[in-house]
Design an enzyme around this catalytic site. Structure first.
Site, PDB file in Angstrom:
ATOM      1  N   SER A 145       0.838  -1.200   0.000  1.00 52.81           N
ATOM      2  CA  SER A 145       0.000   0.000   0.000  1.00 52.81           C
ATOM      3  C   SER A 145       0.866   1.240   0.000  1.00 52.81           C
ATOM      4  O   SER A 145       1.935   1.262   0.610  1.00 52.81           O
ATOM      5  CB  SER A 145      -0.914   0.038   1.223  1.00 52.81           C
ATOM      6  OG  SER A 145      -1.618   1.274   1.282  1.00 52.81           O
ATOM      7  N   TYR A 158      -2.805  -0.215  10.000  1.00 56.16           N
ATOM      8  CA  TYR A 158      -2.875  -0.819   8.665  1.00 56.16           C
ATOM      9  C   TYR A 158      -1.557  -0.648   7.912  1.00 56.16           C
ATOM     10  O   TYR A 158      -1.041  -1.600   7.325  1.00 56.16           O
ATOM     11  CB  TYR A 158      -4.020  -0.188   7.873  1.00 56.16           C
ATOM     12  CG  TYR A 158      -4.125  -0.690   6.448  1.00 56.16           C
ATOM     13  CD1 TYR A 158      -4.740  -1.906   6.166  1.00 56.16           C
ATOM     14  CD2 TYR A 158      -3.617   0.058   5.381  1.00 56.16           C
ATOM     15  CE1 TYR A 158      -4.841  -2.369   4.863  1.00 56.16           C
ATOM     16  CE2 TYR A 158      -3.715  -0.397   4.084  1.00 56.16           C
ATOM     17  CZ  TYR A 158      -4.330  -1.607   3.827  1.00 56.16           C
ATOM     18  OH  TYR A 158      -4.432  -2.065   2.527  1.00 56.16           O
TER      19      TYR A 158
END
Length: 256
Positions: A145, A158
């Site tokens: 990500s 996250y």
């Protein structure tokens, strides 16, 4: 398409929607027999139906990849059986994104996010990679990500899991590459399904203002990069994280 994955078999985790679904559909369009996996049987059946209607090969396997080694091993075994004895391509896509502040994150949430986002792909890779080497090689692709390298508010939990996956990508390339298994990753940027005309702008669209792309990406954009990494065209690519983020992390953002 060009059938770059003709006669290949693939397992794509978390592929009943969004990026995982786009990857599975792109793989099937390129000739691969794909295992769709996830928790939602209804959505999984719909993805399989769509692939088959387009002439592709796909099957659904329900799986709860909670981080336990047993569940990861079970999915690997069932997928291998459904695919005729081998898995050529593994895509570690499944993930969850609770976004509480660090001070508001309890231990249960922390363990759940790390279980799904790190432990599950770790043990799934451990279950799949050895049989890939026995079959002559294979490809593993992880999903990272953009916020693993560019901090955003409320992204600590996250983003740390995605940073772990990018580190594992390099470590696994060193570990499994000499045995014929290529390991790479794709790092998506702000990705959203196509928005309806006239709707309110999504916060993600605002985050992409001033980038080279100037707009959010779609799941297909990520799928195209994953197909390339899975194909023989990327045979000399090992331990690399491919940024597919519209330039969000690599180029200075110009304020509007």
């Amino acid at each position: 398409m060009s059938e770059r994955l003709r006669n290949k078999t693939a397992l794509v985790t978390g592929s009943t929607s969004n990026i995982g679904q786009a990857i599975a559909e792109a793989f099937a369009a390129e000739g691969a027999h794909v295992i769709i996996s996830g928790r939602n049987r209804e959505r999984g059946a719909q993805v399989v139906e769509g692939i088959r209607a387009s002439g592709g090969r796909a099957d659904f396997l329900a799986a709860d990849l909670d981080g336990s080694a047993e569940n990861s091993q079970d999915l690997a075994d069932r997928a291998r059986e459904a695919l005729g004895g081998r898995i050529d391509i593994l895509v570690n896509n499944a993930g969850i994104y609770p976004a509480p502040a660090t001070t508001a994150t309890d231990e249960k949430t922390f363990d759940e996010v790390y279980g799904v986002n790190v432990k599950a792909p770790f043990f799934l890779t451990a279950a799949v990679a050895p049989t890939m080497t026995e079959s002559g090689g294979g490809v593993i692709i992880n999903l990272g990500s953009w916020i693993a390298r560019l901090g955003v508010p409320l992204g600590a939990l996250y983003s740390s899991t995605k940073g772990a996956m990018e580190t594992l990508t390099r470590a696994w390339a060193a570990e499994f590459g000499p045995m014929g298994v290529r390991v790479n990753a794709v790092s998506p940027g702000v990705v959203l399904p196509p928005a309806p005309e006239g709707g309110e702008p999504h916060p993600g669209e605002i985050m992409m203002k001033g980038t080279p792309a100037g707009a959010v990406g779609t799941p297909d954009a990520i799928a195209y990069a994953v197909v390339w990494l899975a194909s023989d065209e990327a045979a000399f690519v090992h331990g690399t994280v491919v940024d597919v983020d519209g330039g969000r992390t690599g180029v200075a953002v110009i304020a509007a």
